[in-house]
Design a protein around this motif. Structure first.
Motif: not given
Length: 904
Positions: A490-500
């Motif tokens: 929510s802070l970065t705007g990056i999808p969760i799956e991409t972060l993972e």
């Protein structure tokens, strides 16, 4: 008998016993043993190709005449390179080449410097039996590029230019069109070089064996009569060049093949843009005026020095030594930066010393110092060649550090994995396995969010690593536990799956290396961002080994060195604190004066105090143009205009010079001796190749003469080598470095504590500079600048390939033919909503100022973001920016600026 080791082979060439290395070709063994084998398509800088057939040899036990450039050398081989049969075959091959080449050798600009001519002479070719009309004789010469030309009629289609573009530069701008005799090299889709994707790095020109691709300046001037090795004065990569000089003028810059930094490669700026040294705008005489309302007049050096020393004596008597300050130069030598610091501390008596690293990588120094105990890059550029994964954060090396950018592209081609964290979809981001297109200003959240995933999934380094090499893990884990994937996304705007995916890829790579640029540091919380990134490397054990570490890409040629030299308000050389009594005693003893104990002001702080009762009244600026490059520069200019004495020392009359009382003409890098330190801590020589124009002098000499005018001898001897000797005597990490060692092409990477020490390619292998690595867990805080209804866009600034920083040098070169102004990039959909079309003029507005720019539409910037450069002072981009800065270091928040945009 030749001694053999495991990787050594022994063989005979023409009856001579020679040694080679396992994995080499016959051609490579011959070249290493200074045995000449004719060739046209082979190059020591390129992989073997085997197309010209000129390098054929005879090998006992092998039928036919294999090409030596593609045939592996094996132990016990017996080879003939010069039999009558081979010479006859080569002569026939050469005759075919020459039949497709103009026989205008006597008038050709490459006469005497042509490999085809050399081979023809070597094989004894005296006549050509075939039609000698080249198939491409009617094609016009391509003069579109300002730096080199292409004549298809002289091309022998050896493909070296294509291979250089593909395998060295990795741009893939060239190819072959046609078949047989109609084959020809084309740029792009059969365009001119300027219309194609060519980036003008010059790799193709370096490789061309004939006169098809020519450096137009070099060919017009003729063959250089002198060659001098030096270091490039643009970005912080630190490329080495051989400077070709004729009649005292710069003719060409040839990238040094034996440099581990650039390995014979260059970018367009380093290769072709140093001609600014001969520009008519060069300062040649000291200029002086008593008031900035007056006109400048030319004066002698003695009159300029007298005016400065008299003014300083008066200011110091009235307001004390802390009313005077200096900004030394990240573009000048280590020796200058050391003497500038010494001038202030030993002669004036103040620690008001700073340099332009303040507004770029000061946050890197603070962040890495906190975690590792040292603020310099941990590894070497060569580690890009061996790492398993590269994490590139807030940097665009293809534009800002092009030779490193090419190295990264080559590594990607060999299979290196890559994660790019950047709000902009750069060329590097398009090549990456994963692009983390984060909201500007959320670096801390991103790297703590990745750490959360790594800790959650048990992917951190071993317990032994944590217990023996680190401390403060528990508080770090507690902070990262709060940065869940949901919150991070929510802070970065990056999808969760991409972060993972990014977290797992980074943590599970056998060696993960990080490089970062100003997109990490130029934030209101830039120091915390570097702490978070460094702690992520610590968490995964990705530091202290080859192919790992945290490696800042330094923006200017000597930004590392200027900080190393103590051109900062709180430290002496190599970050020895000024408020430490032992350090102060050591420097006081050598300098023979009691040095001040209290840290001085950063230069933004100096400017803030101008006009105050006990504020700064005089500023000495060397090779820095803050009136142009600093944010909110109209406020900066107002402060500068209030100074009682502003001294500007530069090679050109820059924007800051317009506000000065004294302007001192400096020598360029080609007119100077000394050293630079690149971003991998590599100390390298620069050497004087040409004379300075008029009465311009080397920076270090001006400072020394100014001190002498004040009655102080601050020189340890008459040369830069003597200055370096004093530096190394006061600096444990430099004690093993002297000018004799710096004669090598490799230079020396500090720490090098003694003469026997080879230098340090990888830091922190056994122990961190602070002892244990310090997990640091800053809390995420939103950027100071925030979008609003009135200013709904976030502006990011950066560089373009064809210009450098303030553009003071590059705007005075033919690079303006590639880019003649700063453009404002906007996402296509945002532009459509505002009714803005491509190449339309727009107003860019902030609470501080309003300027006109030309809009460029695309999809590389995030929606809601804008991007531009600041190379052209007439655009006035920095007048729009806020002076909001990092709380630890005062590094400005260039990368997050709230603005509005509308059609003119």
């Amino acid at each position: 008998m030749i001694e053999q080791s495991v990787d050594t082979i022994s063989m005979k060439i023409n009856g001579q016993q020679v040694a080679g290395k396992s994995g080499q070709t016959i051609m490579q063994v011959a070249r290493d043993n200074e045995i000449s084998i004719p060739s046209l398509c082979d190059s020591p800088h390129l992989d073997a190709f085997g197309s010209c057939r000129m390098c054929i040899v005879e090998v006992d036990g092998i039928r036919g005449t294999p090409a030596s450039c593609t045939t592996p050398a094996t132990d016990g081989m017996e080879i003939q390179t010069a039999s009558e049969r081979l010479w006859d075959l080569r002569k026939g091959i050469t005759e075919l080449y020459v039949s497709e080449h103009p026989l205008d050798c006597l008038t050709c600009t490459a006469n005497g410097d042509c490999e085809l001519q050399d081979v023809a002479a070597e094989v004894g070719l005296r006549e050509v039996r075939y039609d000698n009309t080249p198939a491409n004789i009617g094609m016009p010469i391509d003069f579109s590029n300002p730096f080199f030309s292409f004549d298809a009629s002289k091309c022998i289609v050896c493909s070296r230019c294509i291979r250089a573009c593909d395998d060295i530069q990795a741009t893939h701008a060239l190819s072959i069109d046609g078949r047989g005799f109609d084959s020809r090299i084309i740029a792009g889709a059969d365009e001119t070089f300027m219309e194609s994707d060519c980036v003008s790095c010059g790799a193709c020109v370096n490789e061309c064996p004939v006169a098809a691709l020519e450096d137009t300046v070099e060919r017009a001037a003729g063959v250089p009569d002198e060659w001098v090795r030096t270091t490039c004065a643009f970005c912080g990569v630190g490329c080495q060049f051989d400077v070709g000089v004729k009649g005292g003028k710069l003719v060409t810059m040839i990238p040094a093949a034996d440099s581990p930094v650039n390995q014979g490669h260059a970018c367009v700026k380093g290769r072709f843009a140093s001609a600014y040294v001969h520009h008519e705008d060069r300062l040649t005489m000291p200029l002086l005026r008593e008031s900035i309302e007056d006109e400048f007049r030319e004066v002698s050096w003695d009159e300029a020095y007298q005016f400065i020393t008299d003014s300083w004596a008066k200011i110091k008597a009235e307001s004390g030594p802390d009313s005077i300050g200096i900004i030394t130069s990240s573009r000048s030598t280590n020796e200058l930066n050391y003497l500038g610091s010494k001038l202030m501390r030993a002669v004036i008596g103040t620690n008001n010393v700073d340099n332009c690293a303040r507004v770029c990588h000061s946050a890197t120094v603070k962040g890495m110092m906190t975690v590792f105990g040292a603020g310099a890059g941990t590894n070497s550029l060569g580690d890009i060649d061996v790492t398993d994964l590269l994490l590139a954060s807030g940097c665009n090396p293809i534009h800002g550090h092009p030779v490193t950018g090419s190295r990264i592209k080559r590594a990607r081609m060999r299979g290196m994995k890559m994660i790019v964290a950047d709000p902009k979809k750069t060329e590097l981001a398009k090549m990456a396995n994963i692009h983390l297109q984060l909201r500007p200003g959320t670096n801390v959240a991103l790297y703590q969010g990745m750490a959360h995933i790594i800790l959650r999934d048990g992917l951190e380094a071993s317990k032994e690593w944590m217990d023996t090499r680190t401390e403060n893990l528990e508080p770090y884990k507690e902070m990262c536990a709060r940065m869940t994937p949901d919150i991070c996304s929510s802070l970065t705007g990056i999808p969760i799956e991409t972060l993972e995916a990014a977290a797992r890829m980074y943590a599970t790579s056998s060696a993960a290396m990080s490089v970062h640029g100003l997109g990490m540091t130029e934030h209101s919380h830039g120091s915390e961002g570097v702490m978070a990134l460094s702690s992520l490397a610590l968490l995964t054990g990705n530091v202290g080994r080859p192919g790992t570490g945290i490696n800042p890409l330094r923006g200017q040629n000597n930004v590392q060195g200027s900080c190393d030299m103590g051109a900062l308000p709180n430290v002496y050389t190599n970050y020895q604190a000024v408020d430490n009594k032992e350090n102060r005693s050591a420097f006081s003893e050598v300098w023979q004066v009691e040095t001040p104990a209290n840290p001085g002001l950063t230069y933004p702080e100096m400017l803030q105090t101008v006009g105050d009762q006990d504020g700064v009244r005089s500023l000495y600026m060397i090779g820095s143009d803050i009136a142009h490059t600093d944010p909110d520069n109209l406020a900066v200019q107002k402060a500068m205009a209030k100074l009682d004495l502003l001294i500007v020392q530069d090679i050109f009359f820059c924007e800051s010079a317009k506000l000065a009382h004294v302007v001192l003409p400096a020598a360029s890098f080609l007119e100077s001796d000394g050293t630079y330190t690149n971003g991998e801590r590599r100390v390298q020589r620069i050497r004087k190749a040409i004379d300075s124009p008029g009465q311009a002098k080397e920076d270090w000499l001006i400072v020394a003469e100014l001190a002498e005018k004040m009655g102080f001898d601050i020189l340890a001897g008459p040369t830069p080598a003597d200055i370096w000797a004093e530096i190394s005597s006061l600096t444990p990490n430099f004690r093993g470095i002297d000018y004799e060692r710096l004669e090598s092409a490799e230079g020396v990477q500090w720490p090098a504590p003694n003469k026997e020490h080879q230098g340090t390619m990888v830091m922190h292998q056994e122990e961190f500079s602070r002892g244990l690595g310090n997990f640091t867990a800053p809390e995420f805080i939103e950027p100071n600048e925030k979008a609003s209804s009135e200013y709904p866009f976030i502006l990011i600034t950066g560089r373009n390939l064809f210009h450098y920083n303030a553009g003071t040098q590059t705007r005075r070169s033919s690079l303006v033919e590639f880019r003649e102004t700063d453009y404002l990039e906007i996402h296509q959909e945002d532009a459509e909503k505002l009714g803005i079309e491509n190449d339309e003029e727009v107003w860019l507005t902030s609470p501080r100022h309003r300027i006109k720019m030309v809009a460029k539409l695309g999809q590389t910037v995030r929606k809601g973001n804008l991007f531009t450069t600041f190379h052209f002072p007439e655009i006035g981009l920095n007048s729009v920016l806020s002076a909001s800065a990092d709380g630890y270091t005062h590094c400005p928040e260039y990368k997050v600026q709230a603005v509005s945009i509308e059609k003119v």
